[in-house]
Scaffold this active site. Structure first.
Site, PDB file in Angstrom:
ATOM      1  N   HIS A 137      13.623   3.087  -7.329  1.00  0.00           N
ATOM      2  CA  HIS A 137      13.805   4.538  -7.199  1.00  0.00           C
ATOM      3  C   HIS A 137      14.412   4.936  -5.859  1.00  0.00           C
ATOM      4  O   HIS A 137      14.820   6.085  -5.685  1.00  0.00           O
ATOM      5  CB  HIS A 137      12.483   5.248  -7.450  1.00  0.00           C
ATOM      6  CG  HIS A 137      11.974   5.015  -8.841  1.00  0.00           C
ATOM      7  ND1 HIS A 137      12.631   5.498  -9.954  1.00  0.00           N
ATOM      8  CD2 HIS A 137      10.904   4.308  -9.302  1.00  0.00           C
ATOM      9  CE1 HIS A 137      11.987   5.104 -11.046  1.00  0.00           C
ATOM     10  NE2 HIS A 137      10.941   4.382 -10.671  1.00  0.00           N
TER      11      HIS A 137
ATOM     12  N   GLY B 144       0.806  -1.213   0.000  1.00  0.00           N
ATOM     13  CA  GLY B 144       0.000   0.000   0.000  1.00  0.00           C
ATOM     14  C   GLY B 144       0.839   1.263   0.000  1.00  0.00           C
ATOM     15  O   GLY B 144       1.941   1.300   0.550  1.00  0.00           O
TER      16      GLY B 144
ATOM     17  N   SER C 266      10.064  -3.213 -12.497  1.00  0.00           N
ATOM     18  CA  SER C 266       8.816  -2.943 -13.221  1.00  0.00           C
ATOM     19  C   SER C 266       7.998  -4.230 -13.207  1.00  0.00           C
ATOM     20  O   SER C 266       8.262  -5.140 -13.996  1.00  0.00           O
ATOM     21  CB  SER C 266       9.100  -2.522 -14.663  1.00  0.00           C
ATOM     22  OG  SER C 266      10.021  -1.450 -14.713  1.00  0.00           O
ATOM     23  N   SER C 267       7.032  -4.304 -12.317  1.00  0.00           N
ATOM     24  CA  SER C 267       6.260  -5.531 -12.154  1.00  0.00           C
ATOM     25  C   SER C 267       4.918  -5.400 -12.862  1.00  0.00           C
ATOM     26  O   SER C 267       3.950  -4.861 -12.316  1.00  0.00           O
ATOM     27  CB  SER C 267       6.051  -5.840 -10.666  1.00  0.00           C
ATOM     28  OG  SER C 267       5.343  -7.044 -10.504  1.00  0.00           O
TER      29      SER C 267
ATOM     30  N   ARG D  19      13.239   0.429 -21.368  1.00  0.00           N
ATOM     31  CA  ARG D  19      13.982   0.357 -20.110  1.00  0.00           C
ATOM     32  C   ARG D  19      13.623  -0.918 -19.350  1.00  0.00           C
ATOM     33  O   ARG D  19      14.449  -1.496 -18.634  1.00  0.00           O
ATOM     34  CB  ARG D  19      13.680   1.584 -19.250  1.00  0.00           C
ATOM     35  CG  ARG D  19      14.262   1.524 -17.831  1.00  0.00           C
ATOM     36  CD  ARG D  19      13.969   2.816 -17.066  1.00  0.00           C
ATOM     37  NE  ARG D  19      14.321   2.699 -15.654  1.00  0.00           N
ATOM     38  CZ  ARG D  19      13.483   2.353 -14.694  1.00  0.00           C
ATOM     39  NH1 ARG D  19      12.213   2.079 -14.989  1.00  0.00           N
ATOM     40  NH2 ARG D  19      13.885   2.274 -13.441  1.00  0.00           N
TER      41      ARG D  19
ATOM     42  N   TYR E  92       9.297  10.263  -3.975  1.00  0.00           N
ATOM     43  CA  TYR E  92       8.818   8.881  -3.927  1.00  0.00           C
ATOM     44  C   TYR E  92       9.969   7.934  -3.589  1.00  0.00           C
ATOM     45  O   TYR E  92       9.865   7.089  -2.687  1.00  0.00           O
ATOM     46  CB  TYR E  92       8.186   8.494  -5.266  1.00  0.00           C
ATOM     47  CG  TYR E  92       7.926   7.018  -5.411  1.00  0.00           C
ATOM     48  CD1 TYR E  92       6.910   6.398  -4.704  1.00  0.00           C
ATOM     49  CD2 TYR E  92       8.717   6.239  -6.263  1.00  0.00           C
ATOM     50  CE1 TYR E  92       6.677   5.029  -4.832  1.00  0.00           C
ATOM     51  CE2 TYR E  92       8.497   4.881  -6.398  1.00  0.00           C
ATOM     52  CZ  TYR E  92       7.471   4.284  -5.681  1.00  0.00           C
ATOM     53  OH  TYR E  92       7.262   2.932  -5.800  1.00  0.00           O
TER      54      TYR E  92
END
Length: 269
Positions: free
Chosen positions: A112, A71, A168-169, A177, A139
């Site tokens: 990130h 979350g 990246s899921s 990328r 973030y």
């Protein structure tokens, strides 16, 4: 383990993972501010609420064995929103875990959190999964803060903490990328299962990526907890590179965080 709490269960990853994490004898308790209307009553239960509501968090955590904390805000936002949802919300999860005797929290961190590391800095070896944080925005900073918060709750309260630095899921890489950063749905589920295993006792920070031919983020830390990715983004390479040359001179490929490193923070406060 009998009850796994999934926060952010109505989000992209939550929806993707629910059918992949169902097991005999396991109940998935789904927690989100958005209603979920396709509950499998044989294996799932739902608690409505936000991570910013500590009473709702307490009700969601009570009686579970492990928390999978997905979350929060999943992209750049204002400083106040990032603090309230991602940082304060995660601290509420940890406090509830201590209060209810939950012994393991698996958190969705992000690439990130270390976005400004570069391919050149990785050199001849792949970039370690637990490399020092270098966030590329508010973030990313919130994810670095969440990792540090997990370290505190592990050291002070003995909670097993596994930080997943997710690339990246998605069902497929979202762009070229993603040929380096992609983690398939099946590999995402494999990573979660590894994070629930006895091999993940303690404190771990690992990359959440598939076994990508073009990847340059190390699988070593994931292997410690038993994560063995099987999928490879290379099946999408021809399509995704139709208009792009694969070169690490491209900042989007050179930096872990890609274009996130170019976000003008001052415009987002």
């Amino acid at each position: 383990m009998s009850t796994l709490l999934i926060t952010g269960a109505a989000g992209n990853m939550g929806r993707m993972l629910r059918p992949l994490l169902r097991r005999p004898g396991r109940t998935l308790r789904l927690f989100d501010i958005a209603a979920i209307d396709d509950i499998d009553t044989a294996t799932e239960e739902f608690v409505l609420g936000s991570v910013t509501d500590r009473e709702a968090v307490d009700a969601a955590v009570a009686g579970v064995d492990v928390v999978l904390h997905l979350g929060g805000l999943s992209t750049e936002d204002s400083w106040s929103n990032i603090l309230s949802v991602n940082v304060d919300g995660t601290q509420a999860i940890y406090e509830a875990a201590v209060r209810h005797g939950v012994t393991r929290v698996v958190t969705a961190s992000s690439n990130h959190a270390v976005g400004f590391w570069t391919h050149d800095e990785a050199g001849e070896t792949a970039l370690a999964g637990d490399v020092e944080t270098r966030p590329d925005g508010f973030y990313g900073w919130s994810k670095a803060a969440i990792e540090a918060l997990g370290r505190l709750y592990h050291d002070r309260f003995g909670i097993d903490v596994i930080n997943l630095r997710i690339g990246s899921s998605f069902d497929r890489p979202p762009n070229y990328r993603g040929l380096a950063s992609w983690m398939s749905p099946a590999d995402t589920a494999r990573l979660i299962e590894a994070s629930l295993s006895a091999r993940a006792n303690g404190f771990h920070t690992v990359w959440g990526v598939s076994n990508n031919t073009r990847g340059w983020w190390s699988q070593a830390q994931g292997a410690v907890i038993g994560y063995e990715p099987e999928d490879d983004s290379e099946v999408f390479a021809e399509e995704l590179l139709a208009d792009h040359e694969w070169t690490f001179d491209d900042p989007i490929l050179q930096r872990v965080g890609g274009a996130f490193c170019d976000h003008p923070l001052g415009q987002r406060m």
